[in-house]
Design a protein around this motif. Structure first.
Motif, PDB file in Angstrom:
ATOM      1  N   ASP A  29     -31.749 -36.660 -50.052  1.00  0.00           N
ATOM      2  CA  ASP A  29     -31.714 -36.445 -51.490  1.00  0.00           C
ATOM      3  C   ASP A  29     -32.239 -35.068 -51.877  1.00  0.00           C
ATOM      4  N   THR A  30     -33.143 -34.517 -51.087  1.00  0.00           N
ATOM      5  CA  THR A  30     -33.628 -33.157 -51.330  1.00  0.00           C
ATOM      6  C   THR A  30     -32.652 -32.141 -50.764  1.00  0.00           C
ATOM      7  N   ALA A  51     -22.628 -15.966 -44.059  1.00  0.00           N
ATOM      8  CA  ALA A  51     -21.920 -17.022 -44.780  1.00  0.00           C
ATOM      9  C   ALA A  51     -22.919 -17.863 -45.558  1.00  0.00           C
ATOM     10  N   GLY A  52     -22.433 -18.437 -46.647  1.00  0.00           N
ATOM     11  CA  GLY A  52     -23.264 -19.311 -47.453  1.00  0.00           C
ATOM     12  C   GLY A  52     -22.473 -20.495 -47.951  1.00  0.00           C
ATOM     13  N   ILE A  53     -23.184 -21.575 -48.261  1.00  0.00           N
ATOM     14  CA  ILE A  53     -22.542 -22.756 -48.826  1.00  0.00           C
ATOM     15  C   ILE A  53     -23.475 -23.318 -49.887  1.00  0.00           C
ATOM     16  N   GLU A  54     -22.926 -23.485 -51.077  1.00  0.00           N
ATOM     17  CA  GLU A  54     -23.729 -23.950 -52.190  1.00  0.00           C
ATOM     18  C   GLU A  54     -23.934 -25.457 -52.117  1.00  0.00           C
ATOM     19  N   TRP A  55     -24.833 -25.952 -52.982  1.00  0.00           N
ATOM     20  CA  TRP A  55     -25.044 -27.402 -53.033  1.00  0.00           C
ATOM     21  C   TRP A  55     -23.770 -28.091 -53.515  1.00  0.00           C
ATOM     22  N   ASP A  76     -25.473 -35.869 -44.931  1.00  0.00           N
ATOM     23  CA  ASP A  76     -26.037 -37.075 -44.324  1.00  0.00           C
ATOM     24  C   ASP A  76     -26.883 -36.737 -43.099  1.00  0.00           C
ATOM     25  N   GLN A  77     -26.454 -35.726 -42.351  1.00  0.00           N
ATOM     26  CA  GLN A  77     -27.193 -35.307 -41.158  1.00  0.00           C
ATOM     27  C   GLN A  77     -28.181 -34.189 -41.467  1.00  0.00           C
ATOM     28  N   ARG A  78     -28.175 -33.702 -42.697  1.00  0.00           N
ATOM     29  CA  ARG A  78     -29.047 -32.595 -43.119  1.00  0.00           C
ATOM     30  C   ARG A  78     -28.842 -31.370 -42.244  1.00  0.00           C
ATOM     31  N   THR A  79     -27.576 -31.039 -41.997  1.00  0.00           N
ATOM     32  CA  THR A  79     -27.274 -29.909 -41.125  1.00  0.00           C
ATOM     33  C   THR A  79     -26.306 -28.929 -41.810  1.00  0.00           C
ATOM     34  N   VAL A  80     -26.409 -27.700 -41.378  1.00  0.00           N
ATOM     35  CA  VAL A  80     -25.437 -26.667 -41.734  1.00  0.00           C
ATOM     36  C   VAL A  80     -24.966 -26.039 -40.426  1.00  0.00           C
ATOM     37  N   THR A  81     -23.675 -25.822 -40.337  1.00  0.00           N
ATOM     38  CA  THR A  81     -23.056 -25.382 -39.089  1.00  0.00           C
ATOM     39  C   THR A  81     -22.303 -24.075 -39.314  1.00  0.00           C
TER      40      THR A  81
END
Length: 128
Positions: A29-30, A51-55, A76-81
């Motif tokens: 949730d955070t 590179a960036g990815i917004e919420w 769900d996995q709290r990951t950025v790839t």
């Protein structure tokens, strides 16, 4: 604050591919409210935005990527790839992920100073 841990770096030949992952501490949730980014820093050079990815899951890239890098997130996995293809010797650097709690604000974050959470980095070395 969130703790970030990168993985997936290593040694690869020119023309090869690597997938970097970064997992965040805390709860989903955070995490969903964070903007996430990937940067790199080569020896003797400044840290540069990749590179960036917004919420909102909108993605954006540094000007020089030319389609070789792809960023994605899994809340769900709290990951950025960061998927990196056709790697070149000049891609050799330490790669960092970064996070900034951004919800509900919009905005593209390209500058390192805009992020307040950083991982320790993972080394990527590309051989010729």
């Amino acid at each position: 604050q969130v703790q970030l841990v990168e993985s997936g770096g290593g040694l690869v030949q020119a023309g090869g591919s690597l997938t970097l992952s970064c997992v965040a501490s805390g709860d989903r949730d955070t995490f969903v409210g964070y903007n996430l980014g990937w940067f790199r820093q080569a020896q003797g050079k400044e840290r540069e935005f990749l590179a960036g990815i917004e919420w909102t899951k909108q993605v954006y890239y540094g000007n020089f990527e030319q389609g070789r890098f792809t960023i994605s997130r899994d809340n769900d996995q709290r990951t950025v790839t960061l998927q990196m293809n056709n790697l070149q010797v000049e891609d050799t650097a330490v790669y960092y992920c970064a996070a900034k709690e951004q919800w509900p604000r919009g905005g593209v974050l390209r500058a390192a100073e805009e992020y307040d959470n950083w991982g320790r980095g993972t080394q990527v070395t590309v051989s010729s």
